[in-house]
Design an enzyme around this catalytic site. Structure first.
Site, PDB file in Angstrom:
ATOM      1  N   HIS A   1       1.861   6.688   2.805  1.00 33.48           N
ATOM      2  CA  HIS A   1       1.264   7.914   2.665  1.00 33.48           C
ATOM      3  C   HIS A   1       1.640   8.939   3.772  1.00 33.48           C
ATOM      4  O   HIS A   1       2.640   8.622   4.570  1.00 33.48           O
ATOM      5  CB  HIS A   1      -0.303   7.546   3.060  1.00 33.48           C
ATOM      6  CG  HIS A   1      -0.638   6.870   4.091  1.00 33.48           C
ATOM      7  ND1 HIS A   1      -0.323   7.426   5.483  1.00 33.48           N
ATOM      8  CD2 HIS A   1      -1.210   5.778   4.325  1.00 33.48           C
ATOM      9  CE1 HIS A   1      -0.896   6.601   6.476  1.00 33.48           C
ATOM     10  NE2 HIS A   1      -1.195   5.569   5.643  1.00 33.48           N
TER      11      HIS A   1
ATOM     12  N   LYS B   1       0.849  -1.128  -0.018  1.00 34.79           N
ATOM     13  CA  LYS B   1      -0.049   0.038  -0.016  1.00 34.79           C
ATOM     14  C   LYS B   1       0.902   1.235   0.113  1.00 34.79           C
ATOM     15  O   LYS B   1       2.067   1.083   0.451  1.00 34.79           O
ATOM     16  CB  LYS B   1      -0.847  -0.073   1.364  1.00 34.79           C
ATOM     17  CG  LYS B   1      -1.904  -1.024   1.245  1.00 34.79           C
ATOM     18  CD  LYS B   1      -3.199  -0.852   2.055  1.00 34.79           C
ATOM     19  CE  LYS B   1      -3.282  -2.124   2.838  1.00 34.79           C
ATOM     20  NZ  LYS B   1      -4.034  -2.006   4.251  1.00 34.79           N
TER      21      LYS B   1
ATOM     22  N   HIS C   1       2.448   8.005   7.133  1.00 28.56           N
ATOM     23  CA  HIS C   1       3.805   7.219   7.642  1.00 28.56           C
ATOM     24  C   HIS C   1       4.878   8.236   7.295  1.00 28.56           C
ATOM     25  O   HIS C   1       6.018   8.053   7.952  1.00 28.56           O
ATOM     26  CB  HIS C   1       3.743   6.138   6.475  1.00 28.56           C
ATOM     27  CG  HIS C   1       3.005   5.056   6.523  1.00 28.56           C
ATOM     28  ND1 HIS C   1       2.175   4.776   5.326  1.00 28.56           N
ATOM     29  CD2 HIS C   1       2.386   4.283   7.566  1.00 28.56           C
ATOM     30  CE1 HIS C   1       1.272   3.908   5.784  1.00 28.56           C
ATOM     31  NE2 HIS C   1       1.500   3.469   7.151  1.00 28.56           N
TER      32      HIS C   1
END
Ligand code: ARG
Length: 636
Positions: free
Chosen positions: A171, A168, A174
Site C-alpha cells: 500500500h 497483503k 510501503h
C-alpha cells in the site's frame, strides 16, 4: 583539485591546507562555499575584531540568490556596546572595496548579506563540476570513522525500508517507505557510509497460518507461479471473508443460547492458529509451504524494486527472528524486571518503568501472548539486537509510517531498559504521513505495479502527442515508465515527510508546476542542446569561461556552487524535499536563462562557453535527480 588552485591563487593569504587546518570540518576542494566562508571569516575578523572561530559557524545560507550568497546575523557575533543595526552599518562600510571574492555587503537591519563577485566563481565552479562529474556535491568524509584517517574505515548504517506484508497489498505506506528509504540509502552512500539496505518483510504471524489454510483449500499452483502476489492476495481476501462470516454466525448462535464450543474448536480462526503454531514449531511441511510463498513473492518484489532503481542487501522479515533469540530476550526482560505477567500473558507496563508523562504515553504493550507466541514488538526487539550483533552498525534508520510512532518508541525504550542505551541511541525512526486518495473507485486497494502502470500509460499518452519527438525515442514505453515513476516519486517527495498528501494523477504528470516530468524535461532539453551543438567534452574543457557575463549565467553558477551545501544540509534534515526544492530553483533559473543564453547560432567561442555552462548544470541536475532516486532521461 585544479580549479580550486586557480581560485586560491587569486586570493591573497589563502592556502588550501591552511584553510583546512584553521577551519575544521571544511572541505574547500569539494565545496567552493567552504573556501568562500573561510575567506570571508578572515576578512570579517579584520573588520570586526572578532575571532574567525566565532564568525565562521555563523556564516549562513540565504533563502534565495536575491538575498545574497552568504548571510551573517550581526548579533550572532555577540559584540557588546553597540546596537546590532549600527554595527551592521559600520562593518559594511569598513568592508574592503578591493576584496577579490565579494562585493561590499548589503545591510538589512541586523543582517549583512554578501554577494560573490562573478568572475572568480564562474571560473572555479564550472571546472570543478567538470572535474568531479557524478561525484560533485558528495563528500565521502562524512562516512569515515575518522575523517582525518581513511584507513580506519567507513561508518556503517542500516536503512530498513519498504517492508511490505506478504499476501497483503503493497500500500501507499510501503510506497512512501520505499521511496524515502531509497533516497536515504543514496544519501548516506554518497556521503561515504557503508550502507546496508534491509527489507523487513511482514511474513509471520497467525495470518500466515490462515493463508496457508486458504492455499490448501483453494490454492492453484499455476496461478501461484504466474502471479504469486495477486494469487496470495486473492486467497487472503477470500479466506478472511469466510472467517468473518463464520465469526458472525457463531456469535449469533451463541446469543441464541446454542452451545457452539465444538464449532469454535474447529473454526477457521482456530485452524489458522494451529497452523501457525506448526510453523513456529518448525514443522517441515508447514515451513516448506510458507517458504515458497515468501520466495515467490520476493522474486516479484525484486522486479518492482528494479523499476524504482532500488535493491536490498538483505530480505529479512519477521519470520527470520528465531524463537531461541526471543526466549533469550524474554529471559533478559524478566531478569531486568521489565515485563510482568498479566492473565498468563507477559506485558510491559511503562508507567512503572519510565517516570512521568512519557511512561504513560508508552502504554502497556504485550510481549508474549497467553499461548506463548511472540508478537510484532517482540520480534522487533530480537531483530534489532540481532542486527547489531551481525553488522555492528554505527546507525540504523527505520523508515516506517508515523502510524507506528508509538511502536518504535516502545521498541527503542525497551532496548534502552534492557541495558543497551548505546544501541538505542544509534537508532532513529524516520516517519512519514499518509497518502490519501489512492484506492480505486470501488474503494478496493491497488497494487503498486498497477499504479505505476497507470501513470506510465498516462505519460505515454502525453508523449505521443508530439509525433516528431516521439519518433526519435528509442524505447518509448521504457521512457514512459521512467517518466511515470518520476511523477509518482516527485509528488511524494515534494512536501515534508510528515505531511499527508493526496495522490493526484493529473497534477503529478503535468509538465507545468514542480513535477517529475518538469525536472525530466529540463534534463532532456539540456541534452538536446548539447546534441545539436555537437561539441566534445575535451573542447568544452578549453572554453573561455570569462565570456559568461550575463546575469542568468552567473546565477546558474551561484546555484551550482551551492549544491554541496544542499547535500550537507540534507544529511541534517533527512528530507527529500531539501533536495527537490534546490532542484526546482535550479531548473527555474535554467528555464529563464534560455532567452539570454542562446547556444546554437552564437559565436563559436561564446557557444562553447555557454555549452560548458549548460553541461555543468546538467551534471548537477542529474546528480540531484539520481540522489532522490530518479533516472534522468536523455530524450522525451
Ligand atoms: N511490515 C510492517 C507493516 O507493513 C512494517 C515493518 C516496519 N519495520 C519494523 N521493523 N517494524 O506495517
Amino acid at each position: 583539485a585544479a580549479p580550486i588552485d586557480q581560485l586560491v591563487k587569486q586570493v591573497d593569504g589563502l592556502n588550501l591546507d591552511a584553510v583546512k587546518a584553521k577551519f575544521p570540518d571544511t572541505y574547500p576542494d569539494l565545496n567552493l562555499m567552504d573556501l568562500y566562508r573561510a575567506h570571508l571569516a578572515n576578512v570579517l575578523s579584520e573588520v570586526t575584531g572578532v575571532d574567525t572561530a566565532i564568525i565562521y559557524p555563523n556564516l549562513g545560507w540565504t533563502s534565495g540568490l536575491d538575498k545574497g550568497d552568504i548571510a551573517l546575523p550581526v548579533p550572532s557575533l555577540r559584540v557588546k556596546g553597540k546596537k546590532p543595526d549600527e554595527l551592521a552599518q559600520e562593518w559594511a562600510a569598513k568592508f574592503p572595496d578591493t576584496d577579490p571574492l565579494f562585493t561590499k555587503p548589503t545591510v538589512s537591519q541586523i543582517h549583512l548579506s554578501f554577494f560573490v563577485k562573478a568572475s572568480p566563481l564562474v571560473n572555479a565552479v564550472i571546472p570543478m563540476v567538470q572535474h568531479k562529474g557524478a561525484e560533485y556535491g558528495f563528500n565521502k568524509a562524512d562516512g569515515l570513522k575518522d575523517p582525518k584517517d581513511p584507513s580506519k574505515g567507513q561508518k556503517r548504517i542500516i536503512v530498513e525500508f519498504s517492508s511490505p506484508n506478504i499476501a497483503k497489498p503493497f500500500h501507499a505506506g510501503h510506497l512512501r517507505s520505499t521511496i524515502i528509504g531509497g533516497f536515504l540509502s543514496n544519501l548516506y552512500a554518497g556521503a561515504g557510509w557503508d550502507v546496508i539496505r534491509i527489507n523487513y518483510l511482514g511474513d509471520w504471524g497467525k495470518q500466515y497460518g490462515l493463508l496457508a489454510l486458504a492455499y490448501e483449500k483453494y490454492g492453484d499452483e499455476e496461478a501461484l507461479q504466474k502471479d504469486p502476489i495477486n494469487h496470495l492476495f486473492q486467497l487472503y481476501v477470500r479466506i478472511n471473508t469466510e472467517m468473518t462470516a463464520e465469526k458472525e454466525e457463531l456469535t449469533k448462535r451463541k446469543e441464541a443460547g446454542e452451545d457452539v464450543s465444538a464449532l469454535e474448536a474447529n473454526s477457521l480462526d482456530e485452524q489458522a492458529r494451529r497452523y501457525f503454531k506448526k510453523m513456529t514449531d518448525r514443522d517441515a511441511d508447514a515451513l516448506a509451504m510458507w517458504k515458497r510463498f515468501r520466495d515467490l513473492s520476493i522474486v516479484r518484489y525484486k522486479d518492482t524494486y528494479a523499476r524504482l532503481n532500488i535493491h536490498f542487501d538483505e530480505y529479512s522479515g519477521e519470520s527470520q527472528v528465531s524463537e531461541e533469540a526471543m526466549n533469550k530476550v524474554g529471559n533478559l526482560m524478566e531478569e531486568k524486571k521489565i515485563c510482568k505477567e498479566d492473565k498468563g500473558a507477559q506485558l510491559i507496563d511503562f508507567s512503572e518503568l519510565v517516570p512521568g508523562k512519557e511512561g504513560k504515553r508508552l502504554e502497556k504493550p504485550l510481549v508474549r501472548k497467553r499461548d506463548g507466541t511472540a508478537l510484532y514488538l517482540t520480534r522487533d526487539i530480537s531483530e534489532l539486537l540481532g542486527r547489531h550483533e551481525k553488522y555492528n552498525f554505527d546507525k540504523m534508520i527505520y523508515v516506517v509510517a508515523s502510524a507506528q510512532d508509538l511502536h518504535l518508541r516502545q521498541l527503542f525504550k525497551i532496548i534502552e531498559l534492557l541495558g543497551y542505551k548505546d544501541i538505542a541511541d544509534k537508532c532513529q525512526h524516520i516517519n512519514f504521513g499518509l497518502v490519501l486518495g489512492m484506492s480505486t473507485r470501488k474503494g478496493t486497494v491497488k497494487f503498486l505495479d498497477d499504479i505505476l502502470r497507470d501513470v506510465a500509460d498516462k505519460m505515454h499518452e502525453v508523449m505521443k502527442k508530439n509525433e516528431n519527438k516521439y519518433s526519435q525515442i528509442e524505447d518509448p514505453l521504457a521512457t514512459a515508465d521512467v517518466l511515470g515513476i518520476s511523477s509518482v516519486m516527485v509528488q511524494d517527495m515534494s512536501g515534508k515527510r510528515i505531511n499527508n498528501y493526496t495522490f493526484n494523477m493529473e497534477t503529478m504528470t503535468s509538465f507545468e508546476g514542480d513535477t517529475g516530468p518538469y525536472l525530466q524535461y529540463a534534463h532532456a532539453r539540456l541534452n538536446s542542446i548539447r546534441r545539436k551543438a555537437g561539441v566534445s567534452d575535451e573542447e568544452l574543457a578549453t572554453a573561455d569561461l570569462s565570456l559568461l557575463t550575463e546575469t542568468s549565467a552567473i546565477n546558474l553558477c551561484r546555484h551550482m556552487a551551492g549544491w554541496p551545501d544542499v547535500v550537507k544540509n540534507t544529511l541534517k534534515t533527512l528530507e527529500p524535499t531539501t533536495v527537490l526544492t534546490y532542484l526546482f530553483k535550479l531548473t527555474h533559473a535554467l528555464s529563464s536563462s534560455y532567452d539570454q543564453l542562446q547556444v546554437v547560432g552564437s559565436e563559436p567561442e561564446l557557444m562553447k562557453a555557454r555549452l560548458a555552462l549548460y553541461t555543468a548544470v546538467q551534471t548537477v541536475l542529474a546528480n540531484g535527480m539520481r540522489l532522490i532516486g530518479l533516472s534522468p532521461v536523455d530524450r522525451m
